[in-house]
Design an enzyme around this catalytic site. Structure first.
Site, PDB file in Angstrom:
ATOM      1  N   LYS A  36     -35.994 -12.426  22.454  1.00  0.00           N
ATOM      2  CA  LYS A  36     -34.632 -11.983  21.873  1.00  0.00           C
ATOM      3  C   LYS A  36     -33.618 -11.098  22.702  1.00  0.00           C
ATOM      4  O   LYS A  36     -34.187 -10.538  23.626  1.00  0.00           O
ATOM      5  CB  LYS A  36     -34.928 -11.194  20.490  1.00  0.00           C
ATOM      6  CG  LYS A  36     -36.012  -9.945  20.567  1.00  0.00           C
ATOM      7  CD  LYS A  36     -36.525  -9.641  19.072  1.00  0.00           C
ATOM      8  CE  LYS A  36     -37.238  -8.287  19.588  1.00  0.00           C
ATOM      9  NZ  LYS A  36     -38.345  -8.036  18.484  1.00  0.00           N
ATOM     10  N   ARG A 130     -39.776  -3.687   6.190  1.00  0.00           N
ATOM     11  CA  ARG A 130     -38.617  -4.489   6.965  1.00  0.00           C
ATOM     12  C   ARG A 130     -38.162  -5.610   6.280  1.00  0.00           C
ATOM     13  O   ARG A 130     -37.130  -5.856   5.648  1.00  0.00           O
ATOM     14  CB  ARG A 130     -38.924  -4.487   8.472  1.00  0.00           C
ATOM     15  CG  ARG A 130     -37.692  -4.885   9.098  1.00  0.00           C
ATOM     16  CD  ARG A 130     -37.994  -4.637  10.770  1.00  0.00           C
ATOM     17  NE  ARG A 130     -38.859  -5.523  11.311  1.00  0.00           N
ATOM     18  CZ  ARG A 130     -39.227  -5.575  12.688  1.00  0.00           C
ATOM     19  NH1 ARG A 130     -38.628  -4.628  13.343  1.00  0.00           N
ATOM     20  NH2 ARG A 130     -40.034  -6.393  13.076  1.00  0.00           N
ATOM     21  N   TYR A 255     -15.929  14.897  34.215  1.00  0.00           N
ATOM     22  CA  TYR A 255     -15.452  15.410  32.928  1.00  0.00           C
ATOM     23  C   TYR A 255     -15.809  16.616  32.493  1.00  0.00           C
ATOM     24  O   TYR A 255     -17.256  17.169  32.564  1.00  0.00           O
ATOM     25  CB  TYR A 255     -15.794  14.386  31.774  1.00  0.00           C
ATOM     26  CG  TYR A 255     -15.080  13.173  31.998  1.00  0.00           C
ATOM     27  CD1 TYR A 255     -13.601  12.998  31.783  1.00  0.00           C
ATOM     28  CD2 TYR A 255     -15.846  11.954  32.212  1.00  0.00           C
ATOM     29  CE1 TYR A 255     -12.841  11.813  31.844  1.00  0.00           C
ATOM     30  CE2 TYR A 255     -15.065  10.653  32.316  1.00  0.00           C
ATOM     31  CZ  TYR A 255     -13.800  10.654  32.310  1.00  0.00           C
ATOM     32  OH  TYR A 255     -13.058   9.525  32.139  1.00  0.00           O
ATOM     33  N   MET A 303     -18.002   5.906  31.793  1.00  0.00           N
ATOM     34  CA  MET A 303     -18.168   4.717  31.397  1.00  0.00           C
ATOM     35  C   MET A 303     -18.678   3.592  32.611  1.00  0.00           C
ATOM     36  O   MET A 303     -19.303   2.855  32.198  1.00  0.00           O
ATOM     37  CB  MET A 303     -16.882   4.136  30.889  1.00  0.00           C
ATOM     38  CG  MET A 303     -16.866   2.870  29.984  1.00  0.00           C
ATOM     39  SD  MET A 303     -15.243   2.967  28.867  1.00  0.00           S
ATOM     40  CE  MET A 303     -15.547   1.252  28.114  1.00  0.00           C
TER      41      MET A 303
HETATM   42  C1  LIG Z   1     -39.552  -8.324  18.800  1.00  0.00           C
HETATM   43  C2  LIG Z   1     -40.669  -8.675  18.074  1.00  0.00           C
HETATM   44  C3  LIG Z   1     -42.007  -8.923  18.577  1.00  0.00           C
HETATM   45  C4  LIG Z   1     -42.213  -8.581  20.043  1.00  0.00           C
HETATM   46  O1  LIG Z   1     -42.410  -7.143  20.385  1.00  0.00           O
HETATM   47  P1  LIG Z   1     -42.955  -6.437  21.650  1.00  0.00           P
HETATM   48  O2  LIG Z   1     -43.361  -5.192  21.305  1.00  0.00           O
HETATM   49  O3  LIG Z   1     -41.937  -6.540  22.705  1.00  0.00           O
HETATM   50  O4  LIG Z   1     -44.219  -7.401  22.249  1.00  0.00           O
HETATM   51  C5  LIG Z   1     -42.832  -9.541  17.975  1.00  0.00           C
HETATM   52  N1  LIG Z   1     -42.916  -9.712  16.639  1.00  0.00           N
HETATM   53  C6  LIG Z   1     -41.555  -9.365  16.008  1.00  0.00           C
HETATM   54  C7  LIG Z   1     -41.474  -9.700  14.355  1.00  0.00           C
HETATM   55  C8  LIG Z   1     -40.513  -8.854  16.682  1.00  0.00           C
HETATM   56  O5  LIG Z   1     -39.289  -8.824  15.952  1.00  0.00           O
END
Ligand SMILES: *Cc1c(COP(=O)(O)O)cnc(C)c1O
Length: 360
Positions: A36, A130, A255, A303
């Protein structure tokens, strides 16, 4: 074309090494590579090519848009959405043969009404609160009803650990497996059962069941209890000095003149800023590596640019290379995360599209 001096360097060999280590330590569990957030900031295409060459054929993502991006380029692998997909878009999941996480009977009824079968994994909330079915009798009834839907292929079931106190993790695992036994008593079994992510893969090897979901691991990120593991960090961020200013005693930098020179000194400008994903709160205590030595951030992160002290770098000149972070140069992502008061995953996935990725 890069068209700029700052870039992220991706070590694909490190990713392959990390996958092979996971495979070697495993007992044949199926490995889902979690990619992801643009493969934790690394960019999808080259990373997936590498992972597929290592034998990975299942990828986990958070959103439908991420799943579509993979299915467009890689038609022969499986993609699973770990998060929620709104009902209005479930037809896209179905059309593209994406595996969907589900946690309500209604979602499954929508999927069931579509053209062809959809593979789903049931999410169980074992305490994280969650996503997921609360593990109770109503959930059992709903899952039985889901199982009876002709266009739903009930392929897996999973949960997720909070990874705080060990006792809490044990309680979550016990609750999840008790629920699995109850389902089994009702004749419901699942091809894949999973609860481990990267940290729990080694913290609780007895919890691996027959699938694990590894994200951070693949990119060489270790938890505190994984210090001895031979994982290699795959991401570093690099640039070149664009300008050097002479700053006199008492003069300000940047800044608000937040930094003021305590003596005559030189300050180097680096063309990278918070719009590239470098944390703005590196303003306090942050540093980069120039010529093998730390150079402290002076003033705030802008930035698009930042300034660092050259007090310890008398010979450094415009055009010299800078490591913003990189384990090879002694500044691992964990150190950046510590200074920025966040975690390593956030440092990686906040890298923005403006930063070119170079693959080695
Ligand atoms: C992101 C995620 C993982 C992977 O997590 P890591 O700690 O990066 O290995 C596994 N399971 C779910 C449901 C996730 O959202």
């Amino acid at each position: 074309m890069l068209l700029r001096d700052s870039y992220a360097e991706i070590n694909l060999g490190a990713i392959a090494h990390n996958i092979k280590l996971a495979q070697r330590l495993g007992n044949g569990e199926k490995i889902m590579a979690v990619v992801k957030a643009n493969a934790y900031g690394h960019g999808l295409t080259a990373v997936l090519d590498t992972m597929i060459a290592c034998g990975i054929d299942l990828f986990g993502v958070a959103t439908l848009s991420e799943a579509v991006a993979i299915s467009e380029k890689f038609s022969r692998v499986d993609v699973m959405i770990l998060g929620h997909t709104p009902d209005a878009y479930l037809n896209v999941v179905n059309e593209r043969d994406i595996i969907q996480t589900v946690f309500s009977l209604n979602q499954c009824k929508v999927l069931n009404s579509l053209a062809k079968p959809t593979r789903v994994h049931i999410k169980v909330d074992s305490g994280f609160h969650r996503l997921g079915f609360a593990p109770n009798q109503k959930a059992i009834n709903d899952i039985k009803a889901i199982n009876a839907l002709p266009n739903i292929e009930l392929e897996g079931i999973f949960s997720h650990l909070a990874l705080g106190e060990r006792a809490d993790d044990i309680a979550q695992y016990e609750l999840f497996t008790k629920f699995l036994r109850e389902l089994e008593n009702d004749g419901l079994t699942f091809r894949y059962r999973h609860i481990c992510d990267s940290i729990s893969y080694t913290r609780y090897p007895e919890y691996r069941m027959n699938m694990v979901r590894l994200g951070a691991w693949l990119f060489g990120m270790k938890s505190r209890d994984q210090a001895e593991l031979d994982l290699i960090e795959s991401l570093s961020l690099k640039s070149y000095i664009s300008h050097i200013s002479e700053v006199k005693l008492g003069e300000g930098v940047g800044y608000d003149y937040l930094f003021r020179a305590k003596r005559d000194m030189r300050v180097a400008t680096i063309p990278i800023g918070y719009a590239d994903g470098y944390p703005r709160n590196m303003s306090n205590g942050g540093y980069v590596i120039i010529d093998g030595r730390p150079a402290a951030v002076t003033g705030v992160i802008n930035m698009d640019q930042m300034m660092v002290s050259l007090l310890d770098h008398p010979n450094t000149k415009v055009g010299d290379p800078v490591t913003i972070y990189g384990a090879d140069d002694g500044l691992p992502i964990g150190k950046i995360a510590e200074i920025a008061k966040t975690n390593k995953n956030e440092i990686m996935c906040r890298l923005t599209p403006r930063v070119p990725r170079i693959y080695r």
